[in-house]
Every structure is written in structure tokens, then in C-alpha cells.
Scaffold this active site. Structure first.
Site, PDB file in Angstrom:
ATOM      1  N   LYS A  58       2.919 -65.501  84.926  1.00  0.00           N
ATOM      2  CA  LYS A  58       3.162 -66.292  83.717  1.00  0.00           C
ATOM      3  C   LYS A  58       4.413 -67.134  83.934  1.00  0.00           C
ATOM      4  O   LYS A  58       4.346 -68.123  84.646  1.00  0.00           O
ATOM      5  CB  LYS A  58       3.189 -65.361  82.508  1.00  0.00           C
ATOM      6  N   HIS A  65       5.334 -61.552  78.569  1.00  0.00           N
ATOM      7  CA  HIS A  65       5.704 -62.856  77.995  1.00  0.00           C
ATOM      8  C   HIS A  65       7.200 -62.972  77.727  1.00  0.00           C
ATOM      9  O   HIS A  65       7.659 -63.983  77.202  1.00  0.00           O
ATOM     10  CB  HIS A  65       4.927 -63.098  76.693  1.00  0.00           C
ATOM     11  N   SER A  85       1.726 -60.861  72.788  1.00  0.00           N
ATOM     12  CA  SER A  85       1.047 -61.931  73.515  1.00  0.00           C
ATOM     13  C   SER A  85       0.307 -62.900  72.609  1.00  0.00           C
ATOM     14  O   SER A  85       0.152 -64.064  72.954  1.00  0.00           O
ATOM     15  CB  SER A  85       0.083 -61.337  74.540  1.00  0.00           C
TER      16      SER A  85
END
Ligand SMILES: *Cc1c(COP(=O)(O)O)cnc(C)c1O
Length: 400
Positions: A248, A216, A188
Site C-alpha cells: 500500500k 493503512h 480500511s
């Protein structure tokens, strides 16, 4: 004195203040900025319009009209609150359908929705093992994976970043019956990737569980955005779980865990942060069904991101900027000291660019950085503007 006591006992007040003052003097004080209007590459803060390079909205979906509409329609149909936890009456048809769609997307038997990725990571380790077992974690793992391990009171072994040789040795020397390896898929704060192929082999050889946290990676890497395992041509094995967030790249909120039916049932039965919390609003689940379709169908978003990454890295190399070895939309620009990273962030801000400085304890001591992230909503000229501004800001400032 007023009707209720507004002051802490003086010694407690002084103690808290001392800790706050210490934080500030270390240059580690964190404060929140108030964003007005929707999330996008242009954000409004204190009436100022800034070009942002710090969201995790990689595909540019957080403000997508189709998702806004899906949320409104979902709310019309199901109301706002789920009303209860999943195991009482909070598990709606919309959650069920989303879990099936995510299982198909990930090529697994089952998936399980969580309200947040943090909560998913709190459930996993403690459902799989206990205090007489061992957990192996990359030193750069996200805080939620560390907290999840602490929850179990298992022995925690932290191996140097991406050092699978060291991990292999530690696994071989570990006498415990049950072992769990936990890693970020895409790290991250560094944007580099775990060697999931080797980790999968090591887990299989050691009869260990493997958890890949793809917060991610999902939506960003792999065919149709299926994540880190897919990008390496791997399937999710019977001993493997993948955790991925939906706040995200998916642009919404929530998280899920993918794995075999047995593993997922284990989380439902024993995952305390699954059991003892209110379910996600069902309208979020219907919104996520639409987001999933967009993530899969709109490859151009991932292609555009790759163009931005290449453009930025090429430009940064010409400027001699110290980037980490990352081919993902997370591009760390290393400064070392917290103070210099904060100063650079401040200078960028004065030029209308928003890039947050990441300081210890989020990253190791001496690893302060600007964490630059890209979105499919950025345009090439945004990348050029960032490079031009970095050139003037970093010419003298950056170490290394
Ligand atoms: C953001 C993040 C999480 C937490 O996910 P939330 O849904 O935001 O709680 C977990 N792991 C990693 C690696 C993350 O970056």
C-alpha cells in the site's frame, strides 16, 4: 465430446450459476477491470484514461522510478524467484537486511516478512492461541483478521466499532487463560482510527495479546510514517504485534510483522502461512529497502496528503456530503444502498473519475459507500475536480 471434459455435471453447473445469478440480482456482483500501463493517479482502463481515487498507493510510490531501478538491479543480482520457502533455502541476505531495517524503523527487536498481509494475519492468531482461548475483534476489522481468528477455532467476540468500554467488559468477563485483541490501526473502509492507547492499556490489564493491523497506517501516520502506535506516542510492548503491508503506502508488495524476538520466533516456528509458502523474490526485498528509506525521508508526501484531506473535507462539508469521521487518506462517502453507491460510481466514471463503490459483505448491510482515497501523486486541482463532479452526482442521489 472433446478430448477432455469441458462441462461440469449439469446439477453442479446449475448450482454455481444460481449463486452467481443471486449475487448479480443483489447488486453485489464484482468484476475486475483491466488496467493498462503503470499504477498512478491516472489509470488506463479499456483505452480510457481515468483519474483514480481508489488505490492504496497513498504516497504515490507504486510507479516510482527509483523503485523500478532497485527492482531491476535486484533482479540482476539475485534473479527473479526466491526458489524456496524461508525455512528451506528461500531466505536471502536481502530479506534479512530488510527485516533488520524494518525492526529499527518500528523500534522493535524483530520483524518477520510475509508474502502478503493476508497471510501474515492467517499466521498470527493461530500461532499465539488455540481453541480454548478467546479472540476479541472490532466489528469493522478487515476480513483477513476475521479469517485469521477462524483458523484458530478460538471463541470469537466481536465488539461494536471502537467501543473500548464494551471490550473492557467482555475482557473482564472472559475466563479464558489466553486472549488476543485484534484491530485495524486505520480502518480500511472507514478511514477512522483505533484508540490504540486505550487498547494497549486494556491488553496490559487483561494480560491479553494485542495485534494492530496497520495496513493503512504504515507510511501514512506517525513520525516518518511509523504507523498508528507511533502516532499515539506508543512503543510496541512485549504483548503486542504490529502487522503492516508493504503493497500500500510502500508501493511494492509484501507485509511484515513487528514485535519482540519471542513473538517473532513463535511465528517462524508455528505460523503455517509463513512456513509452507515460497519466500518473496529477493529483488522485492531490495526494492523495499529503498522504499523504506523514501517513506522515512520524504515527509512532503505525508504533508501533501494531509493538504488533500483537508481540502476535500472542507469542500465536502460545504456541499453537505455525508463523510465519515476520518482524518486519513481513506474518505468514505456514505450512500446506504448498494445500488445508489454503484450508480454514483458509474456517474463519476462517465465524468472520467474512478471511485469504487464498496458494498456488502465488505461493509455492513446498509453501509454501501464510495471509498475515496488520496495519494501524494494527486494535485490540488484533482481534489477540486472530484468535488465539482460529486456536487453534480450527489445532489439528489446521496442519502443522509
Ligand atoms: C490490505 C489489507 C490486508 C492484506 O494485506 P495484503 O498485503 O494486501 O494481503 C490486511 N489488513 C488490512 C486492514 C488491509 O487493508
Amino acid at each position: 465430446m472433446s478430448a477432455f471434459e469441458t462441462n461440469l455435471r449439469p446439477d453442479l453447473q446449475a448450482d454455481l450459476q444460481k449463486n452467481l445469478d443471486l449475487r448479480r440480482s443483489q447488486g453485489l456482483y464484482r468484476s475486475r477491470q483491466i488496467v493498462q500501463g503503470p499504477q498512478s493517479v491516472r489509470v488506463n482502463i479499456d483505452g480510457e484514461s481515468l483519474l483514480s481515487f481508489c488505490s492504496n498507493d497513498y504516497l504515490g510510490l507504486a510507479g516510482d522510478d527509483r523503485l523500478v531501478k532497485a527492482w531491476q538491479q535486484g533482479a540482476d543480482k539475485f534473479g527473479i524467484g526466491a526458489g524456496a520457502s524461508h525455512l528451506v533455502t528461500g531466505h536471502h541476505q536481502a530479506h534479512h537486511e530488510l527485516e533488520l531495517a524494518l525492526a529499527e524503523f518500528m523500534g522493535t527487536e524483530s520483524t518477520l516478512l510475509f508474502s502478503t498481509g493476508y497471510m501474515a494475519n492467517m499466521a498470527i492468531a493461530s500461532s499465539l492461541l488455540g481453541r480454548h482461548d478467546s479472540i476479541f475483534e472490532d466489528k469493522m476489522n478487515h476480513a483477513s483478521l476475521i479469517d485469521g481468528a477462524r483458523q484458530t477455532r478460538a471463541r470469537l467476540h466481536r465488539y461494536p466499532h471502537n467501543d473500548t468500554k464494551k471490550l473492557a467488559t467482555e475482557l473482564a468477563n472472559c475466563p479464558d487463560q489466553k486472549k488476543l485483541i485484534m484491530t485495524d490501526g486505520v480502518f480500511s473502509m472507514d478511514g477512522d482510527q483505533a484508540d490504540v492507547e486505550t487498547l494497549t492499556d486494556l491488553a496490559t490489564k487483561a494480560s491479553a495479546y494485542l495485534l494492530v493491523d496497520d495496513a493503512h497506517g504504515i507510511g501514512v501516520v506517525g513520525e516518518q510514517g511509523r504507523g498508528s502506535l507511533a502516532a499515539a506516542g506508543l512503543n510496541i510492548n512485549a504483548n503486542t504485534l504490529v502487522m503492516a503491508t508493504l503493497g500500500k503506502a510502500f508501493g511494492v508488495f509484501g507485509a511484515f510483522v513487528a514485535g519482540s524476538e519471542t513473538m517473532i520466533e513463535t511465528l517462524i516456528q508455528f505460523g503455517r502461512s509463513y512456513i509452507y509458502t515460497t519466500a518473496l523474490p529477493p529483488a522485492i526485498a531490495t526494492t523495499l529497502q529503498v522504499a523504506l528509506k523514501i517513506v522515512q525521508a520524504e515527509q512532503w508526501r505525508r504533508d501533501k496528503l494531509q493538504d488533500h484531506i483537508a481540502r476535500f473535507r472542507q469542500g465536502a462539508a460545504q456541499l453537505g456530503l455525508a463523510l465519515g469521521p476520518s482524518s486519513t487518506p481513506i474518505q468514505p462517502l456514505m450512500f446506504g444502498s448498494a445500488a445508489s453507491a454503484v450508480a454514483a460510481s458509474q456517474k463519476l466514471r462517465e465524468s472520467g473519475l474512478l471511485v469504487t463503490a464498496i458494498r456488502p459483505p465488505t461493509v455492513p448491510e446498509g453501509g454501501a459507500r464510495l471509498r475515496i482515497t488520496f495519494s501524494a501523486d494527486h494535485e490540488p486541482q484533482h481534489i477540486d475536480q472530484l468535488l465539482a463532479t460529486l456536487e453534480s452526482v450527489c445532489r439528489t442521489k446521496q442519502a443522509g
